[in-house]
Design a protein around this motif. Structure first.
Motif, PDB file in Angstrom:
ATOM      1  N   GLY A  15      13.515   8.114   2.579  1.00 49.44           N
ATOM      2  CA  GLY A  15      13.305   7.594   1.219  1.00 49.44           C
ATOM      3  C   GLY A  15      12.749   6.174   1.245  1.00 49.44           C
ATOM      4  N   ARG A  16      13.298   5.337   2.130  1.00 48.26           N
ATOM      5  CA  ARG A  16      12.803   3.957   2.234  1.00 48.26           C
ATOM      6  C   ARG A  16      11.346   3.936   2.689  1.00 48.26           C
ATOM      7  N   ILE A  59       4.604   3.910  -1.115  1.00 50.12           N
ATOM      8  CA  ILE A  59       4.237   3.854  -2.543  1.00 50.12           C
ATOM      9  C   ILE A  59       3.974   2.405  -2.947  1.00 50.12           C
ATOM     10  N   ASN A  60       4.868   1.503  -2.552  1.00 48.69           N
ATOM     11  CA  ASN A  60       4.713   0.091  -2.908  1.00 48.69           C
ATOM     12  C   ASN A  60       3.496  -0.536  -2.228  1.00 48.69           C
ATOM     13  N   GLN A 114      12.780  -1.700   3.189  1.00 45.22           N
ATOM     14  CA  GLN A 114      11.536  -0.951   3.342  1.00 45.22           C
ATOM     15  C   GLN A 114      10.697  -1.538   4.480  1.00 45.22           C
ATOM     16  N   ARG A 148       9.164   6.327   2.201  1.00 47.19           N
ATOM     17  CA  ARG A 148       8.372   6.825   1.073  1.00 47.19           C
ATOM     18  C   ARG A 148       8.118   5.706   0.061  1.00 47.19           C
ATOM     19  N   TYR A 149       9.182   4.975  -0.300  1.00 43.70           N
ATOM     20  CA  TYR A 149       9.023   3.884  -1.264  1.00 43.70           C
ATOM     21  C   TYR A 149       8.171   2.749  -0.692  1.00 43.70           C
TER      22      TYR A 149
END
Length: 193
Positions: A171-172, A178-179, A141, A174-175
């Motif tokens: 996706g990475r 979020i994190n 990420q 996005r995560y």
């Protein structure tokens, strides 16, 4: 004699109930901390307020037993003061306000060097907080986030450089976001000026 003791010993003494130890620490670092705060805010009354708030926070932290002695008492105190200065500038909200009238005054939008210094200080703190939080993310990420934000790469370029599909790169990212949001909330960090 208590004045001759190292900061670390005075901290331990205070945490063990010796109220005089904190007084010695405050007096020892008064001039340096006051000078530091004043250099950032340029106002003696505000300097005194922030100085007092800094040591109130120091005292609360010590009384909770939440201070880790690493022989770095003064830098820790300076960091607390620095954060309180940042908080002050954020709360004072120095942005010009529009009063809704038809008249326009260019001078209301012009800043001075002091405001620029304040904004620079806030930007530095935001950058520092962001870099520290990015380092807490999983490596994959971190990699995508740095390529996208700091290298301005497209997701196609990220995909090619990392050897993963575009969907995986997305996706990475996005995560990672979020994190980061979770870290911001967990650490009560404000990432705007």
């Amino acid at each position: 004699m208590i004045q001759a003791l190292e900061d670390s010993q005075l901290v331990k003494d205070y945490m063990n109930g010796n109220e005089r130890a904190i007084e010695v620490l405050i007096n020892r670092h008064n001039a340096r901390l006051t000078g530091f705060i004043y250099s950032k805010v340029g106002d003696w009354e505000l300097t005194e307020d922030i100085f007092q708030d800094t040591f109130m926070k120091v005292i609360r932290t010590l009384k909770r037993g939440a201070y880790n002695e690493e022989g770095k008492f003064l830098p820790w105190v300076m960091r607390i003061a620095h954060n309180l200065i940042i908080d002050h500038f954020r709360k004072s909200n120095r942005m010009p306000m529009c009063d809704g009238s038809d008249s326009f005054n260019i001078f209301s939008l012009m800043g001075d060097e002091k405001l620029n210094a304040e904004k620079q200080l806030i930007k530095q703190q935001i950058d520092t907080d962001l870099v520290r939080m990015i380092k807490e993310l999983p490596e994959d990420q971190q990699e995508v986030l740095q390529m996208r934000l700091y290298k301005d790469m497209s997701f196609k370029e990220i995909s090619e450089n990392t050897g993963v599909s575009i969907n995986t790169a997305l996706g990475r990212m996005r995560y990672a976001l979020i994190n980061l949001r979770k870290l911001v909330e967990a650490n009560s960090i404000v990432l705007t000026n």
